[in-house]
Design an enzyme around this catalytic site. Sequence first.
Site, short mmCIF file in Angstrom:
data_model
loop_
_atom_site.label_atom_id
_atom_site.label_comp_id
_atom_site.label_asym_id
_atom_site.label_seq_id
_atom_site.Cartn_x
_atom_site.Cartn_y
_atom_site.Cartn_z
N GLY A 1 -16.23 -0.71 -4.73
CA GLY A 1 -15.58 0.48 -5.27
C GLY A 1 -16.46 1.72 -5.28
O GLY A 1 -16.24 2.63 -6.09
N TYR B 1 0.84 -1.20 0.00
CA TYR B 1 0.00 0.00 0.00
C TYR B 1 0.87 1.26 0.00
O TYR B 1 1.86 1.35 0.73
CB TYR B 1 -0.94 0.01 1.19
CG TYR B 1 -2.06 -1.00 1.11
CD1 TYR B 1 -2.30 -1.72 -0.05
CD2 TYR B 1 -2.89 -1.25 2.20
CE1 TYR B 1 -3.32 -2.66 -0.13
CE2 TYR B 1 -3.92 -2.17 2.13
CZ TYR B 1 -4.13 -2.88 0.97
OH TYR B 1 -5.15 -3.80 0.91
N LEU C 1 -21.99 0.79 -4.36
CA LEU C 1 -23.07 0.61 -3.40
C LEU C 1 -23.09 1.74 -2.37
O LEU C 1 -23.78 1.63 -1.35
CB LEU C 1 -22.92 -0.74 -2.68
CG LEU C 1 -23.05 -1.97 -3.59
CD1 LEU C 1 -22.57 -3.23 -2.88
CD2 LEU C 1 -24.49 -2.14 -4.04
N GLY C 2 -22.39 2.82 -2.63
CA GLY C 2 -22.35 3.95 -1.71
C GLY C 2 -23.52 4.89 -1.89
O GLY C 2 -24.26 4.83 -2.89
#
Length: 326
Positions: free
Chosen positions: A219, A53, A222-223
């Site tokens: 991603g 990351y 579904l927000g």
Amino acid sequence: MQYTSLGKSGMKVSKLCLGTMNFGPHTDEKEAFRMMDAALDAGINFFDTADVYGWGENSGLTEEIIGRWFKQGGGRREKVVLATKVYGSMSDPLDGPNDEAGLSAYKIRRHLEGSLRRLQTDHIELYQMHHVDRSVSWDELWGAFELAVNQGKIGYVGSSNFAGWDIAVAQGEAKSRRFLGLVAEQHKYSLTCRLPELEVLPAAQSLGLGIIPWSPLDGGLLGRNALMKLQNTRSGGDNKRIEQYRTQLEAFAELCNELGEPQDNVALAWLLHNPAVTAPITGPRTLEQLESSLHCLNIHLDESVMKRLDEIFPGPGGAAPKAYAW
């Protein structure tokens, strides 16, 4: 906050896991510190990261940020169940061809030492294989992980992106060595990605692994306000996805409006309703997003709502083979 055992282990983790992938690339260090402090204050004790990351030439940056947060003291390290991963390239010229994506005893040892150094700690509670590497034998893999456990550098071993049969083979090999084996599988799982219900979730439940869903909001699909946000984007890929799911997302938004809850929290609550799920990984970019996600723990989805969600986002029909055979 609610807590549960991580798979068949005795270790307790919060029912929400703080994902740190945005720390560095999208969330600056000051905001990341605020978010980690707020997570602890809210009772989230489960933090997930990975050695890669930060990405590319900045690989390791996220672990470094977490390490500097730990260094502030105040019991921060002691309060956190820390999970990181190994598999990807760290762009380390000293490793040459052994830095390529994959797993080996050499790489596990080298990358574990690097993670410990960046995280400024002497141990990691959950060390996860970021992806399956079928070119490496389980004799080699379990030998490397057993050594790390015996040295006290890791507590438990987890997997990510494993097929159901990979989990079964791994656990069979571990049992033959009288080793605990895997305690968790981190897997892509959401309302729009239910294929794991065929094989991965049943295998995990049967063999003692807790499921840690990554990309629980697919991603951002579904927000809350996803339809409007994706419609306004210039990304061709996002526009294609919104067209693919438009009818379902409209029905989902309507259901959430009836419930008086935002889509992202309903999507997380749906995951938490599944007994196979230990803790979905939330990947907030801001403190406000983190605080908002906490409400999902208080959402109860009754049988009628679960049925409507199944109608909007149909799954494979259950576990294999009954999902497609008699």
